[in-house]
Motif scaffolding. Structure first.
Motif, PDB file in Angstrom:
ATOM      1  N   LEU A 115       0.830  -1.206   0.000  1.00 39.70           N
ATOM      2  CA  LEU A 115       0.000   0.000   0.000  1.00 39.70           C
ATOM      3  C   LEU A 115       0.868   1.261   0.000  1.00 39.70           C
ATOM      4  N   GLN A 116       1.949   1.230   0.778  1.00 41.03           N
ATOM      5  CA  GLN A 116       2.847   2.385   0.813  1.00 41.03           C
ATOM      6  C   GLN A 116       3.495   2.618  -0.556  1.00 41.03           C
ATOM      7  N   THR A 146      10.323   9.120  -5.896  1.00 42.58           N
ATOM      8  CA  THR A 146      11.630   8.625  -5.461  1.00 42.58           C
ATOM      9  C   THR A 146      11.870   8.914  -3.987  1.00 42.58           C
ATOM     10  N   ALA A 147      11.510  10.118  -3.539  1.00 40.87           N
ATOM     11  CA  ALA A 147      11.712  10.498  -2.136  1.00 40.87           C
ATOM     12  C   ALA A 147      10.889   9.619  -1.206  1.00 40.87           C
ATOM     13  N   MET A 148       9.642   9.308  -1.592  1.00 41.98           N
ATOM     14  CA  MET A 148       8.786   8.485  -0.729  1.00 41.98           C
ATOM     15  C   MET A 148       9.295   7.040  -0.681  1.00 41.98           C
ATOM     16  N   VAL A 149       9.746   6.509  -1.821  1.00 41.76           N
ATOM     17  CA  VAL A 149      10.298   5.147  -1.830  1.00 41.76           C
ATOM     18  C   VAL A 149      11.528   5.076  -0.931  1.00 41.76           C
ATOM     19  N   ILE A 181      10.419   5.015   2.687  1.00 44.61           N
ATOM     20  CA  ILE A 181       9.895   3.691   3.060  1.00 44.61           C
ATOM     21  C   ILE A 181      11.045   2.722   3.333  1.00 44.61           C
ATOM     22  N   LEU A 182      12.050   2.770   2.464  1.00 48.23           N
ATOM     23  CA  LEU A 182      13.200   1.878   2.615  1.00 48.23           C
ATOM     24  C   LEU A 182      13.943   2.171   3.915  1.00 48.23           C
ATOM     25  N   GLN A 183      14.203   3.454   4.193  1.00 53.20           N
ATOM     26  CA  GLN A 183      14.928   3.817   5.402  1.00 53.20           C
ATOM     27  C   GLN A 183      14.150   3.446   6.655  1.00 53.20           C
ATOM     28  N   SER A 184      12.846   3.554   6.599  1.00 54.61           N
ATOM     29  CA  SER A 184      12.004   3.181   7.735  1.00 54.61           C
ATOM     30  C   SER A 184      12.117   1.687   8.033  1.00 54.61           C
TER      31      SER A 184
END
Length: 806
Positions: A82-83, A97-100, A103-106
């Motif tokens: 969903l994210q 790109t910033a949101m992906v 998500i990865l860093q989280s």
């Protein structure tokens, strides 16, 4: 990655159950069946029947159900999907790109390295951080952990696990670290990209400390010295330079670049002794064809800022995969949206490709290491790929080879021979100047017709200063796809390789002739017994045995000449010449034990003297070196000596030492302020000048072949300078100040402040043996012509006689 069962269903077919693995990537979902015959599902179908082919797109509605073997993870996977879906729905690519990335860093922050994966229960972790493992076209995020004996990378999906043992070499990139393992290790090399330079540096320094006593110094200068003296091949040297310039086979955007060296792809026999068989290595690909170059220069002159001569680069991901499509077809399909290139534009023929590089309006590509390797599979369609048909109707199969090659293996063998042959060895430094050196950028690049788009150069664009995320992503994409110039390694002309034929030096005519004349005739004869005895002596220099020790002086010994302890003896064995702190040079008769003559030639202490061919060379703290007419027979026969001043060389500081080249045509001087100057005896103007020490230079000396100068100084450094170019090619940091030395071009015997003698291997920049000698600093050293006897003197007022033991 999760093991699961997938059931797919559409309106025309019944439910089908297939077991396999689900991969959730940043912008796609991939299902890989366990059965290799069934296609991989990635919105479109790829590798159906386990065959690599252009992607197959299926249109229309299709429902696919995934059933996880571990039901407890369902909620987590749905949350990720969903994210990622929300990210894909954002309007701007930069925002996506910033949101992906967020998500990865989280997810990385919520996980940690699984220490149950350690190879040994006794291992102690020293550092853990997050990073990405880079491979061609793919990056995989995960955790790095370093212990007291292993380096681990654990991808976030926990498979596959990588451990790296007995690390031998590593290089630091802009935000990356590439690690190479020893050949005997059952592991692969790894290219890690960090999110923080601080964490990269911390890991680097830990590994560097751990490996401090296990690896040689890996610098461009140390490799250059090894290459110059023939200890590594042209191929090995180019690999090292690519590595040091941040080029890696794990990164298609910065793949190692190698030169085209052969220009003849039409003859039935390849003549490696004919210069016409080779490409001009002093010019970039775009400047080899004068007619094409003129058209490019016309456009360049009319172009608004920023100017650039070539609209494409010599290395890019597309060019790399152009060569490697037969062994890496999936990478090509990924790069080109699931399709191969048009059949007539593919790598069909070596000769055609070379011709297009000479004549094409936008084709300036160089080669890749595989052309000089041993694996010829990239030239053969071993996978039976359907690469299409050319306009003539023929299918694209194996690469067409030149007439002089009987098969792909023979082609590579001849390419390797060409790369290592005499002509290329003599000219490879010219190509290095273009790709890694001083002709890479600036006015020298313009003069060499070697100017590419500003985006291709390191630091050419500051992407961090671009605020608009879409522009930033577009800029990064353009840089990655267009091609990147290697990091600049040299800012002065690269020295030529030392080859058996010394008369082919490409230097200025005056210096070239001096260098040729400076080569000892014995260097040309490999059968010369004197040369063999010298080699034998130097190979046993670490086995010096003390023969005798004499304490016959009241003060520190400052100079040695045999048979008497003095500064210099004239060749008739009748006159000893001593320089003095009272500004004079004194001549003493050995037979009568009295002063024979005095030369009052300087305004300050005379620091060093040497004599050659009826000429006396005097160095002084008054900042001059003077050459005097000094006939030995006149002095020993009590004739009135006329010390005619023949030449004077001015310096900006007091001169502490000097040395003549073996033929007496070149002079090297070292000053109290650390400046090394190379002079042509026939001219008062310096050929090269280099500040190579941060304090006083104690001694300078030419190598036996006159190609290099070694100097030692107050800064505890041993510095090797190339005579031809004036380039500083090696700096070795000693534990203590070295005062004097003898050397053969590779091995150095030096005397230090502690009184020890040290045997150095310059190629590895290491001390290979230490010999206790004096109770204070070793201040002077003498070696006979056969290198079989050494005498040292020191502040302990002793002289010691040594001989190598065979």
């Amino acid at each position: 990655m999760e093991d699961l069962t997938c059931s797919g269903k559409d309106r025309k077919h019944h439910s089908i159950r297939t077991s396999g693995s689900l991969k959730i990537c940043s912008k796609s979902i991939i299902f890989e069946p366990d059965d290799a015959v069934k296609p991989i599902l990635k919105i479109y179908l790829i590798k159906e029947e386990n065959m690599v082919a252009p992607y197959k797109y299926e249109r229309g509605e299709k429902k696919v159900t995934f059933q996880l073997e571990v039901p407890g993870k369902t909620e987590d996977i749905v949350q990720i999907l969903l994210q990622l879906h929300r990210a894909s729905c954002l309007d701007k690519l930069g925002d996506q790109t910033a949101m992906v990335a967020a998500i990865l860093q989280s997810r990385l922050a919520r996980t940690c390295f699984d220490k149950n994966s350690f190879q040994h229960v006794t291992e102690n972790p020293h550092m853990e951080c997050v990073a990405e493992m880079v491979s061609p076209l793919v990056t995989n995020a995960g955790h790095v952990c370093i212990t007291d004996c292993n380096l681990y990378f654990q991808p976030m999906n926990s498979y596959p696990m990588h451990s790296y043992v007995n690390l031998c070499v590593f290089t630091v990139c802009v935000k990356g670290l590439e690690v190479f393992c020893t050949e005997n290790d059952l592991c692969s090399d790894i290219y890690l990209k960090f999110y923080s330079t601080k964490e990269r540096d911390e890991l680097y320094y830990y590994i560097a400390t751990f490996l401090e006593n296990h690896i040689a110094e890996c610098t461009a200068e140390s490799y250059m010295l090894q290459w110059q003296r023939g200890h590594i091949s042209n191929y090995q040297y180019l690999l090292h330079l690519n590595n040091l310039a941040d080029r890696s086979v794990n990164d298609l955007s910065q793949y190692p670049v190698f030169p085209w060296v052969i220009s003849d792809y039409s003859s039935t026999q390849l003549d490696l002794l004919n210069p016409a068989s080779f490409r001009d290595l002093s010019k970039p690909i775009g400047a080899l064809n004068t007619e094409r170059l003129e058209r490019l220069l016309e456009r360049y002159r009319d172009m608004p800022e920023p100017h650039f001569m070539y609209g494409s680069h010599y290395s890019s991901p597309g060019y790399v995969l152009f060569y490697l499509v037969r062994v890496a077809p999936e990478h090509m399909l990924c790069l080109q949206n699931g399709r191969f290139d048009q059949a007539d534009r593919m790598f069909n023929s070596v000769g055609e490709t070379w011709k297009n590089c000479l004549e094409g309006g936008t084709d300036f590509k160089e080669l890749i290491p595989e052309f000089y390797g041993s694996d010829s599979s990239f030239l053969k369609n071993l996978l039976g790929l359907n690469l299409g048909r050319r306009q003539g109707g023929g299918r694209v199969e194996n690469v067409e080879l030149p007439p002089w090659a009987s098969d792909p293996d023979d082609f590579l063998e001849k390419m390797r021979l060409a790369l290592e042959c005499q002509y290329v060895s003599e000219h490879l430094h010219e190509w290095i100047d273009l790709i890694f050196g001083y002709k890479q950028r600036g006015s020298e690049a313009v003069a060499a017709h070697n100017v590419f788009h500003p985006f291709t150069y390191e630091g050419g664009v500051d992407c961090d200063s671009i605020e608009d995320p879409d522009q930033k992503i577009a800029m990064l994409t353009q840089i990655l796809e267009f091609g990147q110039t290697p990091r600049q390694l040299f800012v002065t002309p690269h020295p030529q390789r030392i080859t058996p034929r010394f008369h082919n030096l490409s230097a200025t005519p005056s210096l070239s002739s001096k260098l040729v004349n400076s080569v000892s005739p014995s260097m040309e004869s490999f059968e010369d017994l004197t040369e063999e005895s010298k080699k034998m002596a130097w190979s046993n220099m670490n086995k010096l045995a003390l023969q005798s020790c004499h304490k016959i002086h009241k003060e520190a010994v400052t100079g040695i000449a045999v048979a008497l302890s003095s500064c210099l003896m004239l060749p008739d064995d009748k006159i000893v010449v001593c320089s003095s702190w009272d500004n004079n040079v004194y001549f003493y008769s050995i037979a009568y034990g009295r002063r024979q003559d005095t030369l009052m030639g300087h305004d300050d202490a005379v620091s060093h003297i040497c004599w050659r061919d009826d000429k006396l060379y005097t160095a002084s703290w008054d900042s001059t070196v003077k050459i005097w007419k000094c006939v030995a027979d006149d002095i020993s026969s009590n004739k009135r000596t006329q010390f005619d001043l023949l030449a004077e060389f001015e310096h900006e500081a007091g001169v502490n030492t000097l040395d003549l080249s073996p033929a007496g045509t070149l002079l090297a001087t070292g000053t109290k302020e650390g400046t090394l100057t190379l002079w042509d005896i026939a001219s008062p103007l310096p050929l090269n000048q280099l500040t190579c020490h941060s304090g006083k230079i104690h001694q300078v000396a030419f190598s036996p072949d006159s190609r290099h100068i070694l100097s030692v100084g107050e800064d505890s450094c041993l510095v090797v300078t190339d005579v031809q170019t004036g380039m500083l090619i090696a700096t070795v940091h000693a534990e203590q100040e070295q005062r004097c030395f003898c050397w053969d071009g590779n091995t150095v015997l030096s005397g230090g402040m502690s009184g020890d003698l040290s045997v150095w291997d310059l190629l590895s920049s290491k001390v290979i043996h230490k010999i206790p000698a004096h109770s204070g600093a070793v201040t002077c050293m003498w070696m006979n012509e056969q290198c079989s006897t050494i005498i040292t003197g020191g502040v302990d007022k002793q002289i010691i006689l040594w001989k190598p033991e065979y």
